[in-house]
Design an enzyme around this catalytic site. Structure first.
Site, PDB file in Angstrom:
ATOM      1  N   ASP A 140     -14.237   4.053   7.801  1.00  0.00           N
ATOM      2  CA  ASP A 140     -14.002   3.483   6.477  1.00  0.00           C
ATOM      3  C   ASP A 140     -14.601   2.084   6.376  1.00  0.00           C
ATOM      4  OD1 ASP A 140     -13.086   3.727   3.872  1.00  0.00           O
ATOM      5  OD2 ASP A 140     -11.109   2.901   4.317  1.00  0.00           O
ATOM      6  N   LYS A 189       2.484  -5.763   9.051  1.00  0.00           N
ATOM      7  CA  LYS A 189       2.545  -4.562   8.206  1.00  0.00           C
ATOM      8  C   LYS A 189       3.774  -3.771   8.585  1.00  0.00           C
ATOM      9  CE  LYS A 189      -0.298  -0.626   6.711  1.00  0.00           C
ATOM     10  NZ  LYS A 189      -1.642   0.021   6.872  1.00  0.00           N
ATOM     11  N   GLY A 201       0.822  -1.199   0.000  1.00  0.00           N
ATOM     12  CA  GLY A 201       0.000   0.000   0.000  1.00  0.00           C
ATOM     13  C   GLY A 201       0.855   1.247   0.000  1.00  0.00           C
ATOM     14  N   VAL A 212       2.449  -5.491   3.617  1.00  0.00           N
ATOM     15  CA  VAL A 212       1.960  -6.525   4.528  1.00  0.00           C
ATOM     16  C   VAL A 212       2.573  -7.864   4.129  1.00  0.00           C
ATOM     17  CG1 VAL A 212      -0.057  -7.730   5.430  1.00  0.00           C
ATOM     18  CG2 VAL A 212      -0.194  -5.282   4.911  1.00  0.00           C
TER      19      VAL A 212
END
Length: 298
Positions: A141, A47, A27, A32
């Site tokens: 979220d 992560k 990301g 990860v």
């Protein structure tokens, strides 16, 4: 480039050690990895913060805030957290590895879910949200890609990366619009400074609508079109579209999707209790096992 100073740690580092395996995803903030450990249940997911942003105070603070948030949460429908620390000079945190796909994967594979299964999953998500809200955490979220499945079929809420910690006066993102377009409450879109758990309830309504129909309540060519509908449009009726859905469940969907937050259910616990009562009436006290046995996808 020197490693970040240990004094910046805002959490107690875990004593667990991890052996990193193959990367599972990359990301904007970190990578990860699948990981093994002799200290926690394995396999785990670790992560690791990207080294090129390890000196960005804003990114590091947000990364640490997520660790602090996850340390406060312990619930069967929230991803299990194994702590964080420093690994080769890089920030990391570890969590249980959820390898059974997401709710988004399931909807893409099967289309609309049977209403009893959608109601059961919604009750489980509501339980997770109430636990988070009780600890001052607003997820902000909630969406199908952040809802995963455990080995026993239960739904597990993950990814608290932009969660709001109401106990942290410095980390509330005042005046910023954060979230995912298709699931954002009107107050998030307007960057309201008083975001509460009612924003998560609105997103829960979007998720429930998608489980029942196969698509979010509002779609558009760009974020402006979607936002305008969140602010002004009434979602198309599920029953009028031919979706199999009892009247009481559609009523809950529409109540969750109310534009005014005070018109939504009182809290996530009220949603969970409402669903429990109706599912018990329909399937008995062991409704969860009955529904999973009768309706769960293979």
């Amino acid at each position: 480039m020197s490693a970040p100073e240990p004094r910046r740690l805002k959490f107690i580092p875990t004593a667990a050690t991890f052996r990193l395996g193959e990367p599972l995803g990359v990301g904007a903030v970190g990578t990860v990895y699948r990981a093994e450990s002799d200290d926690v249940p394995s396999p785990a997911a670790v992560k690791v913060l990207h080294p090129h942003i390890a000196h960005d105070d804003t990114v590091v603070d947000r990364f640490q805030r997520e660790i602090v948030i996850m340390e406060r949460l312990n619930h069967p429908h929230i991803v299990r957290h194994y702590g964080g620390g420093m690994m080769d000079g890089r920030f990391f945190y570890a969590m249980e590895l959820l390898k059974n796909g997401s709710l988004s994967d399931l909807i893409k594979r099967t289309g609309p879910l049977p209403w009893p299964l959608a109601a059961l999953y919604t009750a489980q998500i509501a339980s997770a949200l109430q636990h988070a809200h009780n600890h001052g955490i607003i997820h902000r979220d909630l969406k199908p890609t952040n809802l995963f499945f455990g080995d026993d079929g239960r739904v597990i809420l993950g990814d608290f990366g932009i969660a709001r910690d109401t106990h942290d006066a410095d980390g509330t993102d005042p005046g910023r619009t954060v979230g995912t377009y298709a699931y954002m409450s009107p107050e998030q879109i307007c960057a309201d400074g008083e975001i509460t758990g009612k924003a998560d309830l609105y997103a829960l309504g979007c998720v429930l609508y998608e489980m029942l129909s196969g698509k979010p309540p509002f779609k558009g060519a760009n974020f402006a079109q979607i936002w305008d509908q969140h602010l002004r449009a009434v979602p198309a009726s599920l029953r009028e579209q031919g979706m199999e859905c009892p009247e009481w469940l559609e009523h809950l969907v529409m109540q969750l999707l109310e534009k005014e937050r005070d018109a939504r259910p009182f809290n996530a616990r009220a949603v969970q209790g409402f669903l429990r009562d109706h599912l018990e009436d329909e399937f008995g006290r062991e409704y969860a096992e009955v529904i999973r046995g009768r309706f769960a996808a293979p």
